[in-house]
Design an enzyme around this catalytic site. Structure first.
Site, PDB file in Angstrom:
ATOM      1  N   GLY A  39      -0.239  -3.054 -10.994  1.00 36.80           N
ATOM      2  CA  GLY A  39      -0.013  -4.470 -11.178  1.00 36.80           C
ATOM      3  C   GLY A  39      -1.208  -5.103 -11.891  1.00 36.80           C
ATOM      4  O   GLY A  39      -2.157  -4.519 -12.269  1.00 36.80           O
ATOM      5  N   GLY A 114      12.836  -4.496 -14.534  1.00 37.17           N
ATOM      6  CA  GLY A 114      14.241  -4.532 -13.577  1.00 37.17           C
ATOM      7  C   GLY A 114      14.703  -5.856 -13.519  1.00 37.17           C
ATOM      8  O   GLY A 114      13.957  -6.947 -13.612  1.00 37.17           O
ATOM      9  N   LEU A 315      -3.294 -13.174  -3.228  1.00 40.53           N
ATOM     10  CA  LEU A 315      -4.261 -12.156  -3.238  1.00 40.53           C
ATOM     11  C   LEU A 315      -3.655 -10.702  -2.863  1.00 40.53           C
ATOM     12  O   LEU A 315      -2.725 -10.550  -2.260  1.00 40.53           O
ATOM     13  CB  LEU A 315      -5.306 -12.514  -1.981  1.00 40.53           C
ATOM     14  CG  LEU A 315      -6.037 -13.839  -2.139  1.00 40.53           C
ATOM     15  CD1 LEU A 315      -6.606 -14.136  -0.733  1.00 40.53           C
ATOM     16  CD2 LEU A 315      -7.056 -13.695  -3.171  1.00 40.53           C
ATOM     17  N   HIS A 440     -30.134  -3.781  13.464  1.00 45.86           N
ATOM     18  CA  HIS A 440     -31.181  -4.435  12.755  1.00 45.86           C
ATOM     19  C   HIS A 440     -32.054  -3.456  12.038  1.00 45.86           C
ATOM     20  O   HIS A 440     -32.137  -2.323  12.377  1.00 45.86           O
ATOM     21  CB  HIS A 440     -32.293  -4.831  14.070  1.00 45.86           C
ATOM     22  CG  HIS A 440     -33.243  -5.521  13.490  1.00 45.86           C
ATOM     23  ND1 HIS A 440     -33.226  -6.844  12.929  1.00 45.86           N
ATOM     24  CD2 HIS A 440     -34.523  -5.119  13.192  1.00 45.86           C
ATOM     25  CE1 HIS A 440     -34.489  -7.379  12.442  1.00 45.86           C
ATOM     26  NE2 HIS A 440     -35.343  -6.193  12.557  1.00 45.86           N
TER      27      HIS A 440
HETATM   28  C1  LIG Z   1      -8.723 -12.041 -13.041  1.00 43.12           C
HETATM   29  C2  LIG Z   1      -8.062 -11.809 -11.661  1.00 43.12           C
HETATM   30  C3  LIG Z   1      -8.969 -11.240 -10.830  1.00 43.12           C
HETATM   31  C4  LIG Z   1      -8.429 -11.235  -9.376  1.00 43.12           C
HETATM   32  N1  LIG Z   1      -9.247 -10.912  -8.301  1.00 43.12           N
HETATM   33  C5  LIG Z   1      -8.784 -10.580  -7.208  1.00 43.12           C
HETATM   34  C6  LIG Z   1      -9.609 -10.232  -6.333  1.00 43.12           C
HETATM   35  O1  LIG Z   1     -10.925  -9.783  -6.300  1.00 43.12           O
HETATM   36  N2  LIG Z   1      -9.018  -9.920  -4.894  1.00 43.12           N
HETATM   37  C7  LIG Z   1      -7.697 -10.176  -4.633  1.00 43.12           C
HETATM   38  O2  LIG Z   1      -7.420 -10.237  -3.374  1.00 43.12           O
HETATM   39  N3  LIG Z   1      -6.923 -10.720  -5.371  1.00 43.12           N
HETATM   40  C8  LIG Z   1      -7.266 -10.958  -6.906  1.00 43.12           C
HETATM   41  N4  LIG Z   1      -6.502 -11.142  -7.729  1.00 43.12           N
HETATM   42  C9  LIG Z   1      -5.189 -11.585  -7.488  1.00 43.12           C
HETATM   43  C10 LIG Z   1      -4.328 -10.365  -7.504  1.00 43.12           C
HETATM   44  O3  LIG Z   1      -4.473  -9.683  -8.594  1.00 43.12           O
HETATM   45  C11 LIG Z   1      -2.963 -10.390  -7.056  1.00 43.12           C
HETATM   46  O4  LIG Z   1      -2.930 -11.273  -5.864  1.00 43.12           O
HETATM   47  C12 LIG Z   1      -2.088  -9.319  -6.773  1.00 43.12           C
HETATM   48  O5  LIG Z   1      -2.076  -8.316  -7.955  1.00 43.12           O
HETATM   49  C13 LIG Z   1      -0.855  -9.505  -6.220  1.00 43.12           C
HETATM   50  O6  LIG Z   1       0.009  -8.403  -6.137  1.00 43.12           O
HETATM   51  P1  LIG Z   1       1.581  -8.264  -6.403  1.00 43.12           P
HETATM   52  O7  LIG Z   1       1.856  -6.874  -6.056  1.00 43.12           O
HETATM   53  O8  LIG Z   1       2.260  -9.466  -5.546  1.00 43.12           O
HETATM   54  O9  LIG Z   1       1.866  -8.779  -7.881  1.00 43.12           O
HETATM   55  P2  LIG Z   1       1.097  -7.828  -9.212  1.00 43.12           P
HETATM   56  O10 LIG Z   1      -0.007  -7.401  -8.984  1.00 43.12           O
HETATM   57  O11 LIG Z   1       1.182  -8.939 -10.367  1.00 43.12           O
HETATM   58  O12 LIG Z   1       2.129  -6.841  -9.631  1.00 43.12           O
HETATM   59  C14 LIG Z   1       3.407  -7.148  -9.988  1.00 43.12           C
HETATM   60  C15 LIG Z   1       3.791  -5.809 -11.016  1.00 43.12           C
HETATM   61  O13 LIG Z   1       5.390  -5.944 -11.072  1.00 43.12           O
HETATM   62  C16 LIG Z   1       5.543  -5.825 -12.559  1.00 43.12           C
HETATM   63  N5  LIG Z   1       6.701  -6.550 -12.888  1.00 43.12           N
HETATM   64  C17 LIG Z   1       7.092  -8.046 -13.285  1.00 43.12           C
HETATM   65  N6  LIG Z   1       8.284  -8.247 -13.422  1.00 43.12           N
HETATM   66  C18 LIG Z   1       8.881  -6.844 -13.423  1.00 43.12           C
HETATM   67  C19 LIG Z   1      10.283  -6.524 -13.738  1.00 43.12           C
HETATM   68  N7  LIG Z   1      11.150  -7.342 -13.896  1.00 43.12           N
HETATM   69  N8  LIG Z   1      10.489  -5.185 -13.782  1.00 43.12           N
HETATM   70  C20 LIG Z   1       9.537  -4.335 -13.533  1.00 43.12           C
HETATM   71  N9  LIG Z   1       8.481  -4.480 -13.328  1.00 43.12           N
HETATM   72  C21 LIG Z   1       7.985  -6.002 -13.199  1.00 43.12           C
HETATM   73  C22 LIG Z   1       4.100  -6.357 -13.404  1.00 43.12           C
HETATM   74  O14 LIG Z   1       4.173  -5.764 -14.698  1.00 43.12           O
HETATM   75  C23 LIG Z   1       3.208  -5.945 -12.326  1.00 43.12           C
HETATM   76  O15 LIG Z   1       2.795  -4.641 -12.412  1.00 43.12           O
HETATM   77  C24 LIG Z   1      -7.100 -11.375  -9.247  1.00 43.12           C
HETATM   78  C25 LIG Z   1      -6.102 -11.734 -10.190  1.00 43.12           C
HETATM   79  C26 LIG Z   1      -6.651 -12.017 -11.486  1.00 43.12           C
HETATM   80  C27 LIG Z   1      -5.723 -12.423 -12.507  1.00 43.12           C
END
Ligand SMILES: Cc1cc2nc3c(=O)[nH]c(=O)nc-3n(C[C@H](O)[C@H](O)[C@H](O)COP(=O)(O)OP(=O)(O)OC[C@H]3O[C@@H](n4cnc5c(N)ncnc54)[C@H](O)[C@@H]3O)c2cc1C
Length: 461
Positions: A39, A114, A315, A440
């Site tokens: 992701g 999907g 997050l 400590h």
């Molecule tokens: C620059 C940056 C730095 C960050 N740093 C932090 C951090 O230090 N700590 C932290 O906790 N969070 C951080 N985040 C936030 C974190 O990345 C997200 O909160 C987290 O990835 C969310 O997880 P998720 O599984 O909900 O979604 P995502 O990680 O966005 O995963 C969703 C996945 O679904 C896939 N997808 C979407 N639609 C479809 C579809 N229709 N069919 C198939 N696949 C699909 C996407 O390709 C993706 O791989 C950061 C974000 C960014 C942009």
């Protein structure tokens, strides 16, 4: 093909949900449209940004800190290509690790985008355009989020880009303008400032790091400015666009700023378009989030949603908690994620970390609370590592002493917040934390002292 559960999205929410479901005996399929699992977090978020923060911090330390320890390193230089390669290697290793976890847990990967195609059906369209249908009585939507770009900001993916581009610049920009003083803007602004860019951060609000405790954000602002970040508050960006090989950013009431690159870091929104939600009658809210109940059930029977695409903090660890709780609720009928106790970390230097209520939230709620603060300059370990900026602040209920919030700016704040989160999950009082024997000299002693300070009993300050 039929599964017990299909997860759409292979980010930290989706792949963790898939693993937990497999552990509970379900036959699981996971649908991911990108070539690699992991992701946003692994590919273009948490992991690559922290890899670059670490590399650039080491450079900063070599230039400005090691001399104070009597370590002479001569002329320090860096190789951006090596730095980027290391970052890419970290990402590749971790994504391969997720592939291995999928295989170990017998989870079937369906490569493609999907889309819900009616009850119990997911249409998967591969990159070559071919579609198949995967069937399952349960479907989890874990599709994550995407960057929000302000109107007038003309993202071209090169000169004007989002965090994804700023994680892979092929050269250090002479002048980088960051739109947004949140954690992504400040982290990536710090990376490029350390590598030599002039960095201007334009923030519309009158403070940085909206949502975090105001006192802690106010302490961070002069520290970041002293490091060289030109942070301008109250800056309303009207437009940003490439002009030839440069960029122009227009702000209300200010001279246009000419720069080399623009990073639009003005937040994220759920990526809930093109998901076929209407085929099962799901409507998103005005922010694009999929509404769910306490067991992550959407309005459509058998369809669940977790992570960045539902309300709550965006997050990675929150997405993971959602994923586990969602699957356990399917299995046992019970699940709980305490969104009040989701820690947040900003990986700047110093780091900033928080869990629980901010002081502003407690004041707004009319809560009676006590506050204990302890500065890192009075902590022995912080002195030994020459990293004394910042403090720990503990907020506790005035009547029961139960800890309501912990806010830290200082060395390793992101690691220190774990103890506070654990204590709060067990309903600890400030006295409970204060009575724990802390080793400590260590940084966690600052948390103990801040807990003591709630009752005016700090020993070293
Ligand atoms: C620059 C940056 C730095 C960050 N740093 C932090 C951090 O230090 N700590 C932290 O906790 N969070 C951080 N985040 C936030 C974190 O990345 C997200 O909160 C987290 O990835 C969310 O997880 P998720 O599984 O909900 O979604 P995502 O990680 O966005 O995963 C969703 C996945 O679904 C896939 N997808 C979407 N639609 C479809 C579809 N229709 N069919 C198939 N696949 C699909 C996407 O390709 C993706 O791989 C950061 C974000 C960014 C942009």
């Amino acid at each position: 093909m039929a599964h017990d559960l299909v997860v759409i999205g292979g980010g930290p929410g989706g792949y963790v949900a898939a693993i937990r479901a497999a552990q509970l005996g379900m036959n699981v399929g996971i649908v991911e449209k990108e070539a690699r699992l992991g992701g946003t977090c692994l590919r273009v978020g948490c992991i690559p940004s922290k890899a670059l923060l670490e590399s650039s911090h080491k450079l900063e330390m070599a230039r400005h800190d090691l001399g104070r320890h009597g370590v002479r390193v001569g002329d320090v230089s860096f190789d951006l290509a090596t730095m980027m390669r290391r970052k890419d290697d970290v990402v590749a290793t971790l994504t391969r690790g997720i592939d291995a976890l999928m295989a170990k847990n017998g989870i079937t990967r369906h490569a493609g985008a999907g889309r819900l195609a009616g009850a119990g059906r997911v249409e998967v369209t591969a990159s070559d355009g071919r579609s198949t249908v995967v069937e399952s009585p349960r479907i989890i939507l874990a599709v994550g989020s995407r960057s929000v770009v302000l109107p007038g900001v003309d993202v071209d993916g090169h000169f004007v880009g989002t965090s994804t581009e700023a994680l892979s610049f092929d050269a250090v920009p002479g002048h980088l303008v960051v739109i947004g003083g949140g954690y992504i803007g400040l982290e990536l602004g710090s990376v490029w400032r350390r590598l030599g860019a002039k960095v201007t951060v334009l923030e519309y609000a009158d403070r940085i790091l909206a949502g975090l405790d105001g006192e802690i954000a106010a302490e961070a602002l002069p520290l970041f400015r002293k490091q060289g970040l030109d942070i301008r508050l109250g800056a309303k960006v009207k437009s940003a666009r490439a002009v030839g090989t440069r960029c122009v950013v227009e702000c209300e009431g200010q001279e246009p700023i000419e720069c080399d690159r623009v990073l639009a870091a003005t937040g994220r929104r759920p990526a809930t378009e093109d998901l076929g939600l209407d085929s099962v009658g799901i409507e998103v809210d005005r922010r694009g989030c999929i509404p769910v109940d306490g067991r992550f059930r959407t309005s459509a029977a058998g369809v669940f949603a977790i992570g960045d695409c539902i309300p709550g903090p965006m997050l990675a660890h929150k997405a993971e908690e959602d994923g586990v709780a969602c699957v356990e609720a399917m299995h046992s009928g019970w699940a709980h994620v305490d969104y009040d106790l989701v820690p947040a970390v900003v990986f700047t230097h110093p780091e900033i970390a928080a869990v629980g209520k901010t002081e502003e939230q407690l004041v707004a709620a009319g809560a009676a609370f006590k506050k204990g603060v302890f500065p890192f300059r009075a902590n022995g370990r912080a002195r030994t590592i020459n990293d004394t900026a910042g403090k720990v602040k503990v907020l506790a209920d005035a009547a029961t002493d139960r800890v309501l919030g912990v806010h830290i700016i200082g060395p390793s704040a992101g690691d220190l917040i774990g103890e506070a989160a654990a204590a709060m999950n067990f309903g600890a009082t400030a006295e409970d934390i204060a009575r724990v024997c802390h080793a400590h000299p260590t940084l966690p002693e600052a948390l103990k002292e801040a807990a003591l300070a709630v009752h005016g009993q700090a020993i070293h300050a």
